[in-house]
Design an enzyme around this catalytic site. Structure first.
Site, PDB file in Angstrom:
ATOM      1  N   ASP A 145       0.882  -0.926  -0.050  1.00  0.00           N
ATOM      2  CA  ASP A 145      -0.392  -0.028  -0.370  1.00  0.00           C
ATOM      3  C   ASP A 145       0.707   1.846   0.235  1.00  0.00           C
ATOM      4  OD1 ASP A 145      -2.197  -1.506  -0.294  1.00  0.00           O
ATOM      5  OD2 ASP A 145      -1.943  -1.797   2.093  1.00  0.00           O
TER       6      ASP A 145
ATOM      7  N   LYS B 226       1.908   1.791  -4.773  1.00  0.00           N
ATOM      8  CA  LYS B 226       2.404   1.478  -5.982  1.00  0.00           C
ATOM      9  C   LYS B 226       1.986   1.373  -7.593  1.00  0.00           C
ATOM     10  CE  LYS B 226       2.384  -3.071  -3.952  1.00  0.00           C
ATOM     11  NZ  LYS B 226       2.527  -2.466  -2.607  1.00  0.00           N
TER      12      LYS B 226
ATOM     13  N   HIS C  38      -4.911  -2.501  -5.477  1.00  0.00           N
ATOM     14  CA  HIS C  38      -3.634  -0.838  -5.923  1.00  0.00           C
ATOM     15  C   HIS C  38      -4.869   0.491  -6.643  1.00  0.00           C
ATOM     16  CE1 HIS C  38      -0.612  -3.749  -6.995  1.00  0.00           C
ATOM     17  NE2 HIS C  38      -0.597  -3.345  -5.721  1.00  0.00           N
TER      18      HIS C  38
ATOM     19  N   GLN D   5       1.901  -6.507  -2.754  1.00  0.00           N
ATOM     20  CA  GLN D   5       2.722  -6.498  -1.726  1.00  0.00           C
ATOM     21  C   GLN D   5       3.598  -5.359  -1.360  1.00  0.00           C
ATOM     22  OE1 GLN D   5       1.197  -9.932  -3.478  1.00  0.00           O
ATOM     23  NE2 GLN D   5      -0.636  -8.682  -3.321  1.00  0.00           N
TER      24      GLN D   5
ATOM     25  N   VAL E 147      -8.550  -3.675  -0.272  1.00  0.00           N
ATOM     26  CA  VAL E 147      -9.679  -4.621  -0.698  1.00  0.00           C
ATOM     27  C   VAL E 147     -10.214  -5.307   0.261  1.00  0.00           C
ATOM     28  CG1 VAL E 147      -8.868  -7.441  -0.984  1.00  0.00           C
ATOM     29  CG2 VAL E 147      -7.226  -5.984  -1.742  1.00  0.00           C
TER      30      VAL E 147
ATOM     31  N   GLY F  89     -10.807  -3.485   3.898  1.00  0.00           N
ATOM     32  CA  GLY F  89     -11.431  -2.089   3.958  1.00  0.00           C
ATOM     33  C   GLY F  89     -10.810  -2.103   5.597  1.00  0.00           C
TER      34      GLY F  89
ATOM     35  N   LYS G  39      -8.609  -0.887   8.658  1.00  0.00           N
ATOM     36  CA  LYS G  39      -8.015   0.145   9.026  1.00  0.00           C
ATOM     37  C   LYS G  39      -6.547  -0.340   8.873  1.00  0.00           C
ATOM     38  CE  LYS G  39      -8.398   3.461  12.425  1.00  0.00           C
ATOM     39  NZ  LYS G  39      -8.644   3.968  13.937  1.00  0.00           N
ATOM     40  N   ARG G  40      -6.059   0.524   8.745  1.00  0.00           N
ATOM     41  CA  ARG G  40      -4.494   0.253   8.429  1.00  0.00           C
ATOM     42  C   ARG G  40      -3.903   0.627   9.784  1.00  0.00           C
ATOM     43  NH1 ARG G  40      -3.889   2.703   2.388  1.00  0.00           N
ATOM     44  NH2 ARG G  40      -4.604   0.613   1.237  1.00  0.00           N
TER      45      ARG G  40
ATOM     46  N   ASP H 175       2.871  14.444   1.088  1.00  0.00           N
ATOM     47  CA  ASP H 175       1.804  15.556   1.803  1.00  0.00           C
ATOM     48  C   ASP H 175       1.120  14.807   3.020  1.00  0.00           C
ATOM     49  OD1 ASP H 175       1.314  13.905  -0.475  1.00  0.00           O
ATOM     50  OD2 ASP H 175      -1.084  14.405   0.741  1.00  0.00           O
TER      51      ASP H 175
ATOM     52  N   THR I 198       3.006  13.884  -4.506  1.00  0.00           N
ATOM     53  CA  THR I 198       2.487  14.603  -3.713  1.00  0.00           C
ATOM     54  C   THR I 198       0.410  14.412  -3.759  1.00  0.00           C
ATOM     55  OG1 THR I 198       2.350  16.593  -5.243  1.00  0.00           O
ATOM     56  CG2 THR I 198       4.162  16.253  -3.752  1.00  0.00           C
ATOM     57  N   SER I 199       0.557  13.589  -4.532  1.00  0.00           N
ATOM     58  CA  SER I 199      -1.485  13.653  -4.015  1.00  0.00           C
ATOM     59  C   SER I 199      -1.708  12.081  -4.776  1.00  0.00           C
ATOM     60  CB  SER I 199      -2.466  14.742  -4.661  1.00  0.00           C
ATOM     61  OG  SER I 199      -2.800  14.530  -6.076  1.00  0.00           O
TER      62      SER I 199
END
Ligand code: GDP
Ligand code: IMO
Ligand code: MG
Length: 432
Positions: free
Chosen positions: A13, A16, A41, A226, A302, A304, A306-307, A335, A416-417
């Site tokens: 994440d 890529k 992705h 990955q 994939v 949902g 929370k990371r 950013d 940057t975004s």
């Protein structure tokens, strides 16, 4: 160098998809070489989001050839669903612009089920991996166990029953052991014949197509899924995925030699995230983690989920630079750090009273290491959407330069975004 491979430097994440989409303008062919639809992705083009899991990110650009290499584990149901989903967004995918390697192993419903049975049976965080439950691990086990059904087998309905029998001897023993009902031969045969017509038109000799493209002077962009710390050998084992995610796999996973891979670009987030279980030395389970997660929209594409979020870990990325042979990095999501008073970077670990500058390989040591931080001054101005180096605040430039020094690799691209065009090109990986 003619070709470029994009790999993740951290736990996935990193962005890529955005960078592959951006670079694919300069490429002729975009090839996936490992993983499967566990990947997520996201590309954003003129405000519209495209989410790709199994298909290479090159499919959104017209006139590019997309390739699914032999190193991928291929779920035919996910494939059909993803083509339909993208079709509804106006992206046309056909055998003219997408090829699947004939020797790619299939993910079937029994793989997905086994993945879920095992995760459900795992009682605590020592045994639970927190997989995407897509059947990735079980499918790779069958590949290495020499009992996979492969894409080309769909063309030969006579030899398929014996292959299905061999697969079921193994799976039904496992299912009985885990207390689940057996699968019937007929059910798997039915599953295979229901997808054969949809998949076979795409199946081809990918190693040959790629070699022809290379000889014709075309540029290949290899798209990793990955990240290095999820690599089956080099990652935080056993909390990893079941494939090699590092750049060397681009050759093995498509059928070309290592010299064809070219420039190795490591996609690197300006902080760190992880989904699923496993060690994460710089994790910030506090208001800093909340800030990064909220501002960076850190929710899995994939599943949902929370990371988990934390500070940039230069030790891990420095090691990833080596295990991938990175020529440069694309630094993303700078950013998200806008507005912080101070920013921490991990430069080493303390392990049992000693200072070390690498990730220890043992699971026990990985949970005991404590990060050693440097604190840098933050910046108040925005970097979001910057397209020129001169538009960056001085402190942000300092942060980027310091990361380069710590990891031993230059920044080739700065993102940057989420938007396709919001990036600064320092070095063109295709020209370097
Ligand atoms: P991948 O799995 O490596 O392709 O990354 P994901 O797509 O799962 O997650 C990266 C997320 O960050 C996506 O939602 C992207 O749109 C977004 N993104 C990519 N680059 C940037 C960036 O430079 N800034 C911000 N704010 N978001 C970005
Ligand atoms: P992209 O390509 C982040 C993680 C899962 C779990 C572990 C094993 O979007 O960067 P698996 O289903 O592969 O057996 O799960 O790997 N994982 C990812 N984490 N990004 C990914 O892909 C991932 N693919 C798998 O969360 O911890
Ligand atoms: Mg992702």
């Amino acid at each position: 160098m003619a070709n470029v491979v994009v790999v993740g430097s951290q736990w996935g994440d990193e962005g890529k998809g955005k960078i592959v989409d951006w670079l694919s303008e300069r490429a002729d062919v975009v090839a996936r070489f490992q993983g499967g639809h566990n990947a997520g992705h996201t590309l954003v083009i003129d405000g519209v989001s495209y989410k790709l899991s199994l298909l290479p990110s090159g499919v959104v650009r017209e006139g590019k050839l997309s390739v699914i290499g032999n190193g991928v584990v291929f779920d035919p149901h996910a494939f059909v669903a993803e083509i339909a989903r993208l079709g509804a967004q106006g992206v046309t995918i056909s055998p003219a612009n997408l090829k699947i390697a004939e020797n790619t192993s299939l993910i079937l419903s029994l793989h997905r089920e086994l993945d879920g049975f095992r995760e459900d049976a795992a009682s605590n965080s020592d045994t639970k991996i927190g997989t995407t439950r897509r059947g990735i691990g079980p499918a790779y086990e069958d590949k290495v166990g020499r009992r996979s059904i492969r894409a080309l087998d769909l063309a030969n309905m006579e030899s398929l029953p014996a292959k299905v029998d061999r697969l079921l001897t193994h799976h039904n023993a496992l299912r009985r052991g885990l207390g689940h009902p057996e699968v019937s031969h007929e059910a798997i045969m039915e599953e295979l014949s229901s997808v054969a017509d949809k998949v076979l038109p795409y199946v081809d000799r990918v190693w040959k197509i790629l070699d022809d493209a290379r000889r014709a002077g075309q540029r290949i962009l290899f798209e990793g899924a990955q990240g290095t710390l999820l690599d089956i050998d080099h990652g935080t084992y056993p909390f990893v995925t079941s494939s090699n995610t590092v750049a060397g796999q681009a050759a093995t996973g498509t059928g070309l030699g290592p010299a064809a891979v070219g420039y190795v670009l490591g996609i690197t987030k300006a902080y760190t995230t992880r989904v699923g279980e496993g060690p994460f030395p710089t994790e910030q389970d506090n208001e800093i983690g909340e800030f990064l997660g909220t501002k960076g929209h850190e929710f899995g594409t994939v599943t949902g989920r929370k990371r988990r979020c934390g500070w940039f870990d230069a030790v891990l990325v420095r090691q990833a630079v080596v295990t991938n042979g990175m020529n440069g990095i694309a630094l993303t999501k700078l950013d998200v750090l806008d507005g912080l008073d101070e920013i921490k970077v991990c430069t080493g670990y303390r392990l049992d009273g000693k200072v070390i500058d690498y990730l220890p390989a043992s699971q026990g040591a990985q949970t005991r290491i404590e990060p050693i931080y440097e604190t840098l001054e933050g910046w108040k101005e925005t970097t979001r959407g910057a397209r020129r180096w001169n538009d960056l605040p001085a402190q942000a430039v300092k942060y980027v330069r310091h990361i380069e020094e710590l990891i031993g690799a230059p920044v080739a691209i700065l993102s940057t975004s989420p938007e396709r065009e919001d990036a600064i090109l320092v070095t063109d990986p295709f020209q370097d």
